[in-house]
Motif scaffolding. Structure first.
Motif, short mmCIF file in Angstrom:
data_model
loop_
_atom_site.label_atom_id
_atom_site.label_comp_id
_atom_site.label_asym_id
_atom_site.label_seq_id
_atom_site.Cartn_x
_atom_site.Cartn_y
_atom_site.Cartn_z
N ALA A 79 -6.52 -21.26 55.57
CA ALA A 79 -7.63 -20.99 54.66
C ALA A 79 -7.34 -21.52 53.26
O ALA A 79 -6.20 -21.59 52.83
CB ALA A 79 -7.91 -19.49 54.60
N GLU A 80 -8.42 -21.86 52.56
CA GLU A 80 -8.32 -22.28 51.16
C GLU A 80 -8.72 -21.11 50.27
O GLU A 80 -9.75 -20.48 50.49
CB GLU A 80 -9.23 -23.48 50.90
N PRO A 81 -7.92 -20.77 49.25
CA PRO A 81 -8.18 -19.57 48.45
C PRO A 81 -9.46 -19.66 47.63
O PRO A 81 -9.83 -20.74 47.16
CB PRO A 81 -6.95 -19.48 47.55
N ALA A 82 -10.11 -18.51 47.47
CA ALA A 82 -11.35 -18.46 46.68
C ALA A 82 -11.33 -17.33 45.65
O ALA A 82 -11.41 -17.59 44.45
CB ALA A 82 -12.55 -18.29 47.61
N TRP A 83 -11.21 -16.07 46.10
CA TRP A 83 -11.32 -14.94 45.18
C TRP A 83 -10.29 -13.87 45.55
O TRP A 83 -9.77 -13.85 46.65
CB TRP A 83 -12.71 -14.29 45.28
N TYR A 84 -10.03 -12.97 44.60
CA TYR A 84 -9.19 -11.81 44.91
C TYR A 84 -9.55 -10.65 44.02
O TYR A 84 -10.12 -10.81 42.93
CB TYR A 84 -7.69 -12.14 44.77
N SER A 85 -9.24 -9.44 44.51
CA SER A 85 -9.38 -8.23 43.72
C SER A 85 -7.99 -7.63 43.53
O SER A 85 -7.09 -7.84 44.33
CB SER A 85 -10.33 -7.23 44.39
N LEU A 86 -7.84 -6.85 42.46
CA LEU A 86 -6.54 -6.30 42.07
C LEU A 86 -6.65 -4.80 41.82
O LEU A 86 -7.50 -4.35 41.05
CB LEU A 86 -6.06 -7.00 40.79
N SER A 87 -5.80 -4.03 42.50
CA SER A 87 -5.66 -2.61 42.21
C SER A 87 -4.27 -2.40 41.64
O SER A 87 -3.27 -2.65 42.32
CB SER A 87 -5.86 -1.77 43.47
N LEU A 88 -4.22 -1.95 40.40
CA LEU A 88 -2.95 -1.83 39.68
C LEU A 88 -2.70 -0.39 39.29
O LEU A 88 -3.51 0.23 38.58
CB LEU A 88 -2.99 -2.72 38.43
N SER A 89 -1.58 0.17 39.76
CA SER A 89 -1.17 1.51 39.39
C SER A 89 -0.01 1.42 38.41
O SER A 89 1.00 0.77 38.70
CB SER A 89 -0.75 2.31 40.63
N LEU A 90 -0.16 2.06 37.24
CA LEU A 90 0.84 1.99 36.17
C LEU A 90 1.27 3.38 35.75
O LEU A 90 0.43 4.26 35.56
CB LEU A 90 0.26 1.26 34.95
N PRO A 91 2.57 3.60 35.57
CA PRO A 91 3.02 4.92 35.09
C PRO A 91 2.62 5.19 33.64
O PRO A 91 2.42 6.33 33.25
CB PRO A 91 4.55 4.86 35.25
N GLU A 92 2.50 4.11 32.86
CA GLU A 92 2.09 4.22 31.46
C GLU A 92 1.56 2.88 30.99
O GLU A 92 1.76 1.86 31.65
CB GLU A 92 3.27 4.65 30.59
N VAL A 93 0.90 2.86 29.85
CA VAL A 93 0.39 1.61 29.29
C VAL A 93 1.45 0.98 28.41
O VAL A 93 1.81 1.52 27.37
CB VAL A 93 -0.90 1.85 28.47
N ASP A 94 1.98 -0.15 28.84
CA ASP A 94 2.95 -0.94 28.09
C ASP A 94 2.30 -2.30 27.84
O ASP A 94 2.19 -3.13 28.74
CB ASP A 94 4.24 -1.09 28.89
N GLU A 95 1.86 -2.52 26.61
CA GLU A 95 1.08 -3.73 26.31
C GLU A 95 1.90 -5.00 26.50
O GLU A 95 1.36 -6.02 26.96
CB GLU A 95 0.52 -3.65 24.89
N ASN A 96 3.17 -4.97 26.19
CA ASN A 96 4.02 -6.16 26.39
C ASN A 96 4.15 -6.46 27.89
O ASN A 96 4.11 -7.63 28.30
CB ASN A 96 5.40 -5.94 25.77
N TRP A 97 4.33 -5.41 28.70
CA TRP A 97 4.42 -5.58 30.15
C TRP A 97 3.12 -6.16 30.69
O TRP A 97 3.13 -7.10 31.49
CB TRP A 97 4.71 -4.22 30.79
#
Length: 320
Positions: A79-97
């Motif tokens: 297959a040739e890539p088209a789209w993706y969705s992202l579910s991100l779980s973070l323990p805290e908000v680290d802007e640099n990360w």
């Protein structure tokens, strides 16, 4: 910083744009368009801190690997890539990360022309889930179930590097200094073989990507195809860095049983060998014949210089 601020700052503004996305990030659902004559291939992978990557893994590597492993699944289906969705779980908000993570994610997205179209961001243990979508022609998807007795078994690239990289990262192995970064990068930054996957359409009889180790993953092909296989262990492709870092026995053990290579294993009939050679040469793809399919249902034979061989590793499996 709140959830929607994170999405807007680190994900929405950097997103690669495709013409077949009607509505992307910002609505309750994404709306996309599948071109006529193509089917939609869909895959989902979750990476959890401490399971799929060491806790101290750089955010750039986590982002790259999270998307790359999904792209590797698309490659295995041609297959040739088209789209993706992202579910991100973070323990805290680290802007640099988040800045490092999102920058790396979109570098790979742009390279493969795949667009982030939505997802979710929550507070919790660090984990990344991506669902990727790709296009495959109606009549020519690659599957695990087409291998036939007599087919030759090939693998792309080299095997075992990521497994050695993981043991180096964990402090279990001390490798030659000039090899260390190469091996760790093979763990952190796998290369999805999308060009190989599309080149193999209508040529390969079956295909799978190697995520849990050759021994573990080829069993899926054998089960789906109701056949067996004989692998010539001494034919497995090994990198110079791997051979310089461990002894011969360990090198083949890593190649057989260590996961995270994300190379393609595929089978090709004798009559398609010439077509395969031309396709690989035209696409500048490296692949090695390592054995052949047999008629003995689900039996995997390992041979080293035509003598029976017993592997020290059997691959990775959740809940084992």
């Amino acid at each position: 910083m709140k959830e929607f601020d994170i999405i807007e700052r680190f994900f929405n503004q950097k997103c690669h744009q495709r013409k077949d996305v009607i509505h992307g990030i910002g609505d309750d659902c994404a709306i996309t368009r599948v071109p006529e004559g193509l089917n939609l291939a869909i895959t989902t992978d979750t990476l959890i801190s401490g399971v799929h990557f060491p806790i101290d893994t750089p955010p750039e590597a986590i982002a790259h690997k999270a998307l790359a492993v999904n792209l590797s699944d698309l490659a295995a289906m041609g297959a040739e890539p088209a789209w993706y969705s992202l579910s991100l779980s973070l323990p805290e908000v680290d802007e640099n990360w988040l800045e490092a993570f999102s920058t790396s994610l979109f570098e790979l997205s742009r390279y493969y022309s795949i667009q982030l179209i939505g997802g979710d961001t929550v507070q919790g243990p660090l984990s990344v889930t991506i669902t990727a979508h790709g296009f495959v022609p109606n009549e020519s998807p690659l599957t695990r179930s087409g291998a036939k007795p007599g087919d030759m078994i090939y693998v792309s690239g080299t095997l075992g590097d990521a497994g050695v990289g993981l043991d180096i990262q964990k402090g279990k192995l001390i490798a030659s200094e000039h090899c260390v970064q190469y091996l760790i990068n093979r763990l952190y930054y796998p290369s999805p073989r999308l060009l190989a996957g599309t080149a193999l359409r209508r040529i390969a009889s079956s295909c799978i990507d190697l995520s849990d180790g050759l021994i573990r993953d080829i069993q899926h092909v054998l089960k789906a195809s109701e056949c067996g296989a004989r692998i010539q262990v001494d034919k497995l492709p090994l990198s110079v860095a791997l051979k310089e870092s461990v002894d011969v026995e360990d090198a083949y053990s890593y190649a057989l049983g260590a996961g995270d290579d994300y190379e393609l294993l595929f089978t090709v009939s004798e009559e398609n060998k010439g077509t395969l050679d031309i396709a690989l040469a035209n696409a500048n793809i490296s692949a090695t014949c390592i054995g052949h399919i047999t008629g003995i249902k689900q039996k995997l034979e390992l041979r080293f210089e035509d003598q029976p061989y017993q592997s020290l590793r059997s691959g990775f499996e959740h809940f084992s």
